[in-house]
Design an enzyme around this catalytic site. Structure first.
Site, PDB file in Angstrom:
ATOM      1  N   LYS A  24       0.744  -1.259  -0.230  1.00  0.00           N
ATOM      2  CA  LYS A  24       0.201  -0.016   0.068  1.00  0.00           C
ATOM      3  C   LYS A  24       1.013   1.361  -0.158  1.00  0.00           C
ATOM      4  CE  LYS A  24      -2.937  -2.089   2.938  1.00  0.00           C
ATOM      5  NZ  LYS A  24      -4.402  -2.387   3.595  1.00  0.00           N
ATOM      6  N   GLN A  50      -4.726  -2.450  10.178  1.00  0.00           N
ATOM      7  CA  GLN A  50      -4.566  -3.653   9.467  1.00  0.00           C
ATOM      8  C   GLN A  50      -5.005  -5.027  10.346  1.00  0.00           C
ATOM      9  OE1 GLN A  50      -3.465  -4.195   6.209  1.00  0.00           O
ATOM     10  NE2 GLN A  50      -3.653  -6.353   6.393  1.00  0.00           N
ATOM     11  N   ASP A  78     -11.172   1.580   4.657  1.00  0.00           N
ATOM     12  CA  ASP A  78     -11.341   0.037   4.421  1.00  0.00           C
ATOM     13  C   ASP A  78     -13.015  -0.135   4.552  1.00  0.00           C
ATOM     14  OD1 ASP A  78      -9.226  -1.825   4.315  1.00  0.00           O
ATOM     15  OD2 ASP A  78      -8.720  -1.595   6.475  1.00  0.00           O
TER      16      ASP A  78
HETATM   17  N1  GUN Z   1      -6.831  -8.033   6.458  1.00  0.00           N
HETATM   18  C1  GUN Z   1      -6.953  -8.749   5.271  1.00  0.00           C
HETATM   19  N2  GUN Z   1      -7.744  -8.148   4.570  1.00  0.00           N
HETATM   20  C2  GUN Z   1      -7.658  -6.757   4.969  1.00  0.00           C
HETATM   21  C3  GUN Z   1      -8.044  -5.703   4.521  1.00  0.00           C
HETATM   22  O1  GUN Z   1      -8.702  -5.598   3.311  1.00  0.00           O
HETATM   23  N3  GUN Z   1      -7.805  -4.450   5.264  1.00  0.00           N
HETATM   24  C4  GUN Z   1      -7.286  -4.514   6.284  1.00  0.00           C
HETATM   25  N4  GUN Z   1      -7.255  -3.263   7.274  1.00  0.00           N
HETATM   26  N5  GUN Z   1      -6.658  -5.620   6.955  1.00  0.00           N
HETATM   27  C5  GUN Z   1      -6.853  -6.918   6.163  1.00  0.00           C
END
Ligand code: GUN
Length: 325
Positions: free
Chosen positions: A69, A113, A136
């Site tokens: 990211k 995350q 998200d």
């Molecule tokens: N863990 C697995 N997929 C995701 C996601 O799309 N966003 C976040 N924040 N954590 C994750």
């Protein structure tokens, strides 16, 4: 140096079989468009959009995801920061970190995350993310907005799947989409987004009876369960479009040889790293039945990153008053 022009995305052909849907190319198209809008944003608002990711502990998959990211942000001119917290951190410290980011006017997007360590109440943390910065789309208000058909920041992985389907011109209206997996991150928001596209949607899960038959009734089959190769050729209707959201590591060379017979590239990668990344779909055996299918890696994973970045731009534009909702 000028960037090389991107290859065009050739539309989906229902009469083809085994066509590979390229997540890397699609995400490059999305990021190029986001980059142009970021330039316009900077000219009009006088600052760069900013995304902050909170990474707790040292789970390697999470670290890889957050790093990609940050790289994507850099590519399009968004400020991408990662706040790293120790695996033993208290719930209150994570909560205070998120509250500080939400209060910081220079931050447009905040993501925490997942997974979080056991001592941290993940739901309570996600509830602290202001929906205006919720890139998200996991806050209950974002979920409610999505399901009630209002403009919302939608979760990145299913949004990426929709982008991929649109850009390959896969017909959706009136088609039967079967989703395997009912997670809050993928399965459920995927259902909401496909309903918005006028699909007929079925969501399957571990208790679904005769899963193979239900999957075979799908014009579109989306696998999002996190189980290596659980979707095989018997789950796929002839000519279906198959989207593999799974990202699983396998460390068993015999299993790899079974899943990818004669695939030298896979074998060499495995020999070098000691593992191979595979999806929820048994690609080698299922692809010949599908009209089109996403590979793993190189499929949906790339799109998730691109869509988090697109969501950051969308959040920044709304916060700056450039878009009404
Ligand atoms: N863990 C697995 N997929 C995701 C996601 O799309 N966003 C976040 N924040 N954590 C994750």
């Amino acid at each position: 140096m000028a960037e090389k022009p991107l290859d065009e995305i050739t539309p989906f052909d229902p009469d083809a079989r085994g066509r590979r849907l390229d997540g890397k190319l699609t995400s490059s198209h999305i990021l190029a468009e986001v980059g142009e809008h970021v330039t316009e944003f900077v000219e009009r608002v006088g600052r760069q959009p900013k995304l902050v990711a909170v990474l707790v502990g040292d789970d390697p998959a999470s670290a890889t995801y957050v790093a990609s990211k940050a790289r994507g942000c850099e590519r399009v001119g968004i400020l991408g920061e990662t706040l790293r917290l120790d695996a033993e951190v208290t719930h209150d410290t994570v909560a205070d970190t998120v509250r500080t980011l939400i209060a910081d006017d220079s931050v447009d997007g905040v993501l925490v995350q997942l997974p979080l360590p056991r001592q941290v109440d993940a739901k309570a943390i996600l509830d602290l993310v202001d929906p205006a910065k919720d890139v998200d789309g996991f806050h209950p208000a974002s979920v409610g907005r999505l399901w009630s058909g209002r403009p919302a920041l939608a979760p990145a992985t299913p949004s990426g799947v929709i982008e991929l389907l649109h850009r390959y011109q896969v017909p959706l209206q009136g088609r039967h989409a079967v989703i395997v997996g009912r997670s809050n991150i993928v399965g459920k928001p995927m259902a909401a987004l496909l309903l918005r596209e006028h699909c007929t949607v079925t969501v399957c899960h571990s208790r679904t009876r005769d899963l193979e038959a239900v999957c075979r009734s799908g014009d579109l089959l989306i696998a999002a369960v996190g189980r290596t190769a659980m979707i095989g050729p018997d789950h796929v209707r002839d000519g279906a479009v198959v989207i593999d959201v799974g990202i699983n590591r396998i460390e068993d060379s015999e299993l790899l040889a079974e899943l990818y017979p004669g695939n030298e590239k896979r074998r060499r990668g495995f020999a070098k790293r000691g593992y191979s990344v595979v999806g929820d779909v048994d690609y080698h055996h299922a692809a010949p039945k599908a009209a089109a299918i996403t590979p793993v890696p190189g499929g949906v994973g790339r799109l998730t990153v691109a869509m988090v970045i697109a969501n950051t731009l969308a959040a920044a534009r709304r916060r700056a008053g450039l878009d009404s909702e």
